[in-house]
Every structure is written in C-alpha cells, then in structure tokens.
Design an enzyme around this catalytic site. Sequence first.
Site, PDB file in Angstrom:
ATOM      1  N   ASN A  27       0.861  -1.175   0.000  1.00 24.01           N
ATOM      2  CA  ASN A  27       0.000   0.000   0.000  1.00 24.01           C
ATOM      3  C   ASN A  27       0.900   1.228   0.000  1.00 24.01           C
ATOM      4  OD1 ASN A  27      -1.846   2.042   0.384  1.00 24.01           O
ATOM      5  ND2 ASN A  27      -2.717   1.219   2.272  1.00 24.01           N
ATOM      6  N   ARG A 108      -2.763  -2.090  -3.297  1.00 18.89           N
ATOM      7  CA  ARG A 108      -3.999  -1.373  -2.992  1.00 18.89           C
ATOM      8  C   ARG A 108      -3.992  -0.045  -3.742  1.00 18.89           C
ATOM      9  NH1 ARG A 108      -5.437   2.516   1.828  1.00 18.89           N
ATOM     10  NH2 ARG A 108      -7.679   2.681   1.558  1.00 18.89           N
ATOM     11  N   HIS A 197     -13.123   2.196   0.914  1.00 18.50           N
ATOM     12  CA  HIS A 197     -13.087   1.073   1.865  1.00 18.50           C
ATOM     13  C   HIS A 197     -13.801  -0.154   1.297  1.00 18.50           C
ATOM     14  CE1 HIS A 197     -12.871   4.250   5.336  1.00 18.50           C
ATOM     15  NE2 HIS A 197     -11.649   3.943   4.905  1.00 18.50           N
ATOM     16  N   GLY A 227     -12.947   3.319  11.336  1.00 17.32           N
ATOM     17  CA  GLY A 227     -11.564   3.600  11.656  1.00 17.32           C
ATOM     18  C   GLY A 227     -11.372   5.098  11.747  1.00 17.32           C
ATOM     19  N   ARG A 258     -11.670  14.143   9.391  1.00 20.59           N
ATOM     20  CA  ARG A 258     -12.485  14.613   8.275  1.00 20.59           C
ATOM     21  C   ARG A 258     -13.877  14.996   8.747  1.00 20.59           C
ATOM     22  NH1 ARG A 258     -10.953   9.374   5.039  1.00 20.59           N
ATOM     23  NH2 ARG A 258      -8.842   9.856   4.307  1.00 20.59           N
ATOM     24  N   GLU A 401      -8.154  -6.250   5.384  1.00 19.17           N
ATOM     25  CA  GLU A 401      -8.061  -5.824   3.993  1.00 19.17           C
ATOM     26  C   GLU A 401      -6.881  -6.472   3.272  1.00 19.17           C
ATOM     27  OE1 GLU A 401      -9.439  -1.434   3.517  1.00 19.17           O
ATOM     28  OE2 GLU A 401      -8.634  -1.622   5.551  1.00 19.17           O
TER      29      GLU A 401
END
Length: 415
Positions: A27, A108, A197, A227, A258, A401
């Site tokens: 990733n 990813r 996600h 998360g 956020r 994941e």
Amino acid sequence: MNPSTGTGDRLSSFSAHGASETVLVINSGSSSVKYQLVNPIGGEAIASGLIERIGEDDGKITHKFAGNTTRRVQDVPDHGTALRIVLDLFNELGPDLAAADVVAVGHRVVQGGSKFSGPVIIDDQVVEDIRSLIPLAPLHNPGHVRGIEVARALLPDIPHVAIFDTAFFQTLPEAAYTYAIDAELAKEHGIRRYGFHGTSHQYVSGKVSRVLGRKLEDLNQIVLHLGNGASASAIRGGVAVETSMGLTPLEGLVMGTRSGDIDPAIIFHLHRNAGLSIDEIDDVLNKKSGLKGLAGDNDFRGLHDLIEAGNEGAKLALDVYIHRLKKYIGAYHAILGRVDVIVFTAGAGENDDIVRSLTVAGLESLGIAIDPARNNERSREPRIISPDWTSTLVMVVPTNEELAIARQCVAMIDA
C-alpha cells in the site's frame, strides 16, 4: 535473494498453514509504504512493515517477523528507495521472499474510477489508466503509481495485481451514485459517488455470511467501517447498493480528522469571509475537522478520557459522531427495506463498546439492540452482540483488507 540461515524454519513455524503461495501486499501512500506478506490460505500475516516520512531525512522504518520488531530511522528520499529498503529488510531479517514462494504482488489503489470494477493484472496500460485518475485522487493515486512502477521493476518476474477501494461500489444504482449537479459538467469531470473502503466492506459482508452459515444472497446488511476514516454501506445479497463516501473519502460519516457531510456552501463562506484559499479549506476539512476539530483528539481512548474529565467539547464531538451514524443506519434501513445484520468493523467498530452501544441505543423499535454483556466481551473473533430476541443481528467482525487483497490476487492469477 539467497535464503538466510534458519529463515525457512522460522517461516514454517510462524505460518500455521505453511508458506506455500504467499502474496506480498503493498500500500503505497503519498509519503509512506505499508506492506504485508500474507498466507492467503491460512490468513496469517507472516511479516509486515511500514516505511514513513518518505522524502525526508528521518524516515521511520518498522519490520515485523516471527515475533521480532525492528525499528530504524534513515534517509528515505523517494518511493524507489523505500521499496528497495523493503526488499532489503526481507533479505536481512526474513522471511526470504524466494523461500516464501511469493506468487503475486497485490497493490492497494484507492481510486479506480469507472474504469475498474474488480481486480486487474497490472500491465503498462493499467498503470496509465491509474495515472489518468490522479485528478480524482490527487493525494493517493500518485503514490500508488510510483509504488507500482518501482515494484514492477524490482520484482519483474512476479505478477502484479491492482485491487481498487472503489471497485466494490461499482454496483451502486445510478440513482445512488449520481449527484444532482449539471449532468454534462459531471460527465466531463467524472463527478459521481465512487465510495471507498470497498475491500473492507466486501470482506466483512462475506465473512458474516460464512460465520452465520447463511447464503450471502439472502442477507441484507449495513456495514459500519469505523476507523480514523469511517464509512457505511448498504449491501443487499452481497451487492453494494449505497455507501457514505462519495467522489472522495471526505463525504459521509464524521471521522477522525475529516468533517464528513457538510453544506457545500460552507466552502464558499470560508473562502469569501475567512479569506481561506481552496487548498487551505481542503486542509481544514480533511485534516483539522471531525473529532479532532471538535475535541482536539481523534483517538477514541483520548476522547473518552476527556469526557470522563468533564470536557464538554469532547462530549459534543461524540454526540455528533453518534448522531451521524444513527442517521445513516436509518437511511440505509429505508433503502434496504429489511436489515438482517448490522456489522461493526475497523478500529473503533471492533474495539469500542461505548461507540457500539450508543450507536444502537434507541433503535429497539426497529428490532435493533445490543446485549451489554456480549458487547463488553473482548475478542478478536467475529461475534454476535445483540440479544436473542432481536429481528436484526448486530455483529462485530474484524476486517482484514490485506488478506482480502491477497485472496483476490490469487483468484486473478489462477483464473
């Protein structure tokens, strides 16, 4: 790479199902590379690591294998250097990648746009397609492209597979992914709901089916991935029909830093009246909002401590967070018509019994409730936390994941 002395023995003892056919999952972020060597059959993370602060002279390096954790600080000027360091760490500290029989490298990728509805074996055209999507994900896709290019150069004899966060949500109905703005403008600039996600939502919803012993196509689920980034999805029969994140991961639930949903006119207001530039507003909404913006702390453990100490800002932050979650559960209940399972996953979803309890409180009239004793249980296993009388099961299902990416990689190369 030559096997290190004893590496094969340590590898076999670490992996309960042996080391045959592992997948290296990468990733590559804007300033980091996270990696994991996964046994897709047994599900074990055989080794893992993280390289942070790429582009700075005090890069942080962490590598974990066979119960040992190695940490270093050194200059990591670019992604090429970072991935070379990754390979050197495997060579020096184990496991040896040749002995581990790496059959694929899984990458990813956050944004696949409308081009990718599933995993794809990477060739030059795929790299260019991912590059073309940078305007939709300027913080993420550039790092992905750099990581893929370097990894393909360093490991040219192994298939590389791209797994997209957005792919699972390509099934959204047109009414769900369309924004009510000028249609031609939206088409020209690729403006629609993409969702993120997706790998987690797909993995968790499939895991629910297997744990319950019920057919996936018979289940209506609401999955709450909570998360630092948080998203909700409505899944009917294994197919995503709604999700909270939109064109970018900024829309939807309140998150760690956020804002989630806001009136878009707030952006104009901040620009005209606070004198903030577009980049400054972007920074505020993505990095200085959410729980951190409201309470000064985006870690739920710290938030709960502040609330215990009587901090009203922290209490309000938690109230806003829970209020937004309840709104999405209600909306998705209406869209699905019948909800068989509500699933909590990811950091807070898996570990914070207070968040779970507050989210479900007051939903008894919908047949949704939590059993306190079951909810307070500490476990890494998938479990039901609702009482026996409810019409809707409430579950905690740990996400994975990296394992999901590894298994999709193997399915692609075996197809």
